[in-house]
Design a protein around this motif. Structure first.
Motif, PDB file in Angstrom:
ATOM      1  N   PRO A 176       0.796  -1.233   0.000  1.00  0.00           N
ATOM      2  CA  PRO A 176       0.000   0.000   0.000  1.00  0.00           C
ATOM      3  C   PRO A 176       0.828   1.283   0.000  1.00  0.00           C
ATOM      4  N   LEU A 177       1.980   1.287   0.661  1.00  0.00           N
ATOM      5  CA  LEU A 177       2.830   2.490   0.663  1.00  0.00           C
ATOM      6  C   LEU A 177       3.146   2.924  -0.770  1.00  0.00           C
ATOM      7  N   LEU A 178       3.534   1.949  -1.580  1.00  0.00           N
ATOM      8  CA  LEU A 178       3.926   2.234  -2.961  1.00  0.00           C
ATOM      9  C   LEU A 178       2.711   2.579  -3.814  1.00  0.00           C
ATOM     10  N   LYS A 179       1.648   1.793  -3.677  1.00  0.00           N
ATOM     11  CA  LYS A 179       0.444   2.035  -4.497  1.00  0.00           C
ATOM     12  C   LYS A 179      -0.138   3.410  -4.189  1.00  0.00           C
ATOM     13  N   ASN A 180      -0.134   3.764  -2.907  1.00  0.00           N
ATOM     14  CA  ASN A 180      -0.690   5.054  -2.498  1.00  0.00           C
ATOM     15  C   ASN A 180       0.117   6.209  -3.094  1.00  0.00           C
ATOM     16  N   ALA A 181       1.443   6.063  -3.054  1.00  0.00           N
ATOM     17  CA  ALA A 181       2.296   7.123  -3.618  1.00  0.00           C
ATOM     18  C   ALA A 181       2.042   7.243  -5.128  1.00  0.00           C
ATOM     19  N   LEU A 182       1.968   6.106  -5.821  1.00  0.00           N
ATOM     20  CA  LEU A 182       1.719   6.139  -7.269  1.00  0.00           C
ATOM     21  C   LEU A 182       0.350   6.739  -7.559  1.00  0.00           C
ATOM     22  N   ASP A 183      -0.635   6.362  -6.748  1.00  0.00           N
ATOM     23  CA  ASP A 183      -1.990   6.883  -6.961  1.00  0.00           C
ATOM     24  C   ASP A 183      -2.036   8.402  -6.809  1.00  0.00           C
ATOM     25  N   TRP A 184      -1.398   8.924  -5.764  1.00  0.00           N
ATOM     26  CA  TRP A 184      -1.416  10.387  -5.573  1.00  0.00           C
ATOM     27  C   TRP A 184      -0.703  11.101  -6.720  1.00  0.00           C
ATOM     28  N   VAL A 185       0.474  10.594  -7.106  1.00  0.00           N
ATOM     29  CA  VAL A 185       1.219  11.271  -8.186  1.00  0.00           C
ATOM     30  C   VAL A 185       0.409  11.222  -9.489  1.00  0.00           C
ATOM     31  N   SER A 186      -0.338  10.134  -9.667  1.00  0.00           N
ATOM     32  CA  SER A 186      -1.132   9.995 -10.900  1.00  0.00           C
ATOM     33  C   SER A 186      -2.270  11.014 -10.976  1.00  0.00           C
ATOM     34  N   ARG A 187      -2.590  11.668  -9.847  1.00  0.00           N
ATOM     35  CA  ARG A 187      -3.690  12.647  -9.831  1.00  0.00           C
ATOM     36  C   ARG A 187      -3.226  14.055 -10.203  1.00  0.00           C
ATOM     37  N   ILE A 188      -1.917  14.233 -10.346  1.00  0.00           N
ATOM     38  CA  ILE A 188      -1.392  15.564 -10.709  1.00  0.00           C
ATOM     39  C   ILE A 188      -1.697  15.835 -12.183  1.00  0.00           C
ATOM     40  N   ARG A 189      -2.279  16.984 -12.422  1.00  0.00           N
ATOM     41  CA  ARG A 189      -2.614  17.374 -13.791  1.00  0.00           C
ATOM     42  C   ARG A 189      -1.914  18.655 -14.213  1.00  0.00           C
ATOM     43  N   LYS A 190      -1.665  19.515 -13.213  1.00  0.00           N
ATOM     44  CA  LYS A 190      -1.076  20.826 -13.494  1.00  0.00           C
ATOM     45  C   LYS A 190      -0.084  21.177 -12.413  1.00  0.00           C
ATOM     46  N   ASP A 191       0.898  22.009 -12.783  1.00  0.00           N
ATOM     47  CA  ASP A 191       1.821  22.546 -11.779  1.00  0.00           C
ATOM     48  C   ASP A 191       2.118  23.981 -12.202  1.00  0.00           C
ATOM     49  N   GLY A 192       1.895  24.921 -11.299  1.00  0.00           N
ATOM     50  CA  GLY A 192       2.106  26.337 -11.625  1.00  0.00           C
ATOM     51  C   GLY A 192       1.247  26.775 -12.796  1.00  0.00           C
ATOM     52  N   GLY A 193       0.033  26.216 -12.899  1.00  0.00           N
ATOM     53  CA  GLY A 193      -0.898  26.603 -13.961  1.00  0.00           C
ATOM     54  C   GLY A 193      -0.632  25.910 -15.292  1.00  0.00           C
ATOM     55  N   ARG A 194       0.480  25.164 -15.378  1.00  0.00           N
ATOM     56  CA  ARG A 194       0.817  24.492 -16.642  1.00  0.00           C
ATOM     57  C   ARG A 194       0.457  23.016 -16.580  1.00  0.00           C
ATOM     58  N   PRO A 195       0.039  22.419 -17.711  1.00  0.00           N
ATOM     59  CA  PRO A 195      -0.237  20.976 -17.726  1.00  0.00           C
ATOM     60  C   PRO A 195       1.000  20.201 -17.266  1.00  0.00           C
ATOM     61  N   PHE A 196       0.787  19.227 -16.411  1.00  0.00           N
ATOM     62  CA  PHE A 196       1.923  18.480 -15.844  1.00  0.00           C
ATOM     63  C   PHE A 196       1.476  17.084 -15.450  1.00  0.00           C
ATOM     64  N   LYS A 197       2.046  16.088 -16.113  1.00  0.00           N
ATOM     65  CA  LYS A 197       1.783  14.697 -15.749  1.00  0.00           C
ATOM     66  C   LYS A 197       3.138  14.026 -15.542  1.00  0.00           C
ATOM     67  N   PRO A 198       3.549  13.879 -14.278  1.00  0.00           N
ATOM     68  CA  PRO A 198       4.913  13.435 -13.976  1.00  0.00           C
ATOM     69  C   PRO A 198       5.318  12.107 -14.616  1.00  0.00           C
ATOM     70  N   PHE A 199       4.364  11.192 -14.776  1.00  0.00           N
ATOM     71  CA  PHE A 199       4.726   9.859 -15.259  1.00  0.00           C
ATOM     72  C   PHE A 199       4.848   9.777 -16.778  1.00  0.00           C
ATOM     73  N   GLU A 200       4.245  10.732 -17.466  1.00  0.00           N
ATOM     74  CA  GLU A 200       4.151  10.611 -18.917  1.00  0.00           C
ATOM     75  C   GLU A 200       5.535  10.554 -19.569  1.00  0.00           C
ATOM     76  N   GLY A 201       5.757   9.533 -20.370  1.00  0.00           N
ATOM     77  CA  GLY A 201       7.021   9.403 -21.093  1.00  0.00           C
ATOM     78  C   GLY A 201       8.176   8.864 -20.278  1.00  0.00           C
ATOM     79  N   LYS A 202       7.921   8.471 -19.038  1.00  0.00           N
ATOM     80  CA  LYS A 202       9.013   7.949 -18.203  1.00  0.00           C
ATOM     81  C   LYS A 202       9.182   6.446 -18.429  1.00  0.00           C
ATOM     82  N   VAL A 203      10.369   5.970 -18.084  1.00  0.00           N
ATOM     83  CA  VAL A 203      10.690   4.547 -18.228  1.00  0.00           C
ATOM     84  C   VAL A 203      10.956   3.990 -16.834  1.00  0.00           C
TER      85      VAL A 203
END
Ligand SMILES: Cc1cc2nc3c(=O)[nH]c(=O)nc-3n(C[C@H](O)[C@H](O)[C@H](O)COP(=O)(O)O)c2cc1C
Length: 196
Positions: A89-116
């Protein structure tokens, strides 16, 4: 340009086997020329995902901190135990929260997109935590992360490391080296990192 790889474990338990695996991965990645950042999820405490909380207070700052760090790297190496043959759950919870990020500083932002991502597991049992990695793969894939095929699973983890934290078994060393090499290659090829 050296590939930048973020390394973390799916457990913050004192003496965690996944932490030892993450330390071994960090060393191997650095030896293979990557620029490595090793973090503990313990430094990014997050409440259990709750959509009421999200609605009232938004995504917690620690999820943004983690998300920005992911975005500043080319790839991630995640070392995890399995709980009931799945993601702790520690890991799943962290991934779930990060997956909810859509914007940062008013700009579109998806941290996971394009990562390996590269995956490792560990357990004191014979299954080596490998079953949980199939679930982890599915979750990360849904989050638009590309996951490399080779993975490294450390069975009987209480006996797998020497006093210096090195993997004792030749086949484990080989499999760790393959994961690290493949991750560096793919992450360099697909780099989308945001310089922070
Ligand atoms: C709720 C729970 C479920 C577990 N399920 C499994 C399992 O399915 N397979 C396994 O090999 N170990 C299982 N374990 C044992 C963990 O592998 C063991 O506690 C391990 O040390 C945890 O990883 P860490 O050393 O990285 O903290 C489970 C432990 C807990 C607390």
């Amino acid at each position: 340009m050296a590939a930048r790889i973020l390394v973390f474990a799916g457990s913050i338990r004192t003496g965690a086997y996944s932490g030892k695996t993450a330390d071994a991965a960090m060393k191997e990645l650095a030896e293979q020329g990557a620029e490595v950042t090793r973090i503990s999820l313990g430094d990014y405490p997050l409440p259990i995902m709750d959509q009421d909380l999200e609605k009232e207070e938004g995504v917690p700052e620690n999820a943004y901190r983690l998300g920005r760090l992911i975005a500043a790297h080319d790839g991630m190496l995640i070392c995890s135990p399995e709980y009931n043959a799945s993601i702790p759950p520690l890991l799943k919870n962290a991934l779930d929260w990060v997956s909810r990020i859509r914007k940062d500083g008013g700009r579109p932002f998806k941290p996971f997109e394009g990562k390996v991502a590269g995956l490792c597991s560990s357990s004191d049992g014979a299954f080596a935590g490998a079953r949980g990695l199939y679930h982890l793969r599915a979750v990360l894939m849904h989050c638009q992360v590309e996951i490399i095929t080779p993975q490294c699973s450390i069975a009987r983890a209480s006996e797998a490391f020497d006093q210096d934290g090195e993997l004792k078994e030749e086949h484990s060393k080989k499999s760790m080296a393959t994961v690290c090499r493949t991750l560096i290659e793919r992450a360099s090829m697909l780099s989308t990192r945001i310089e922070g």
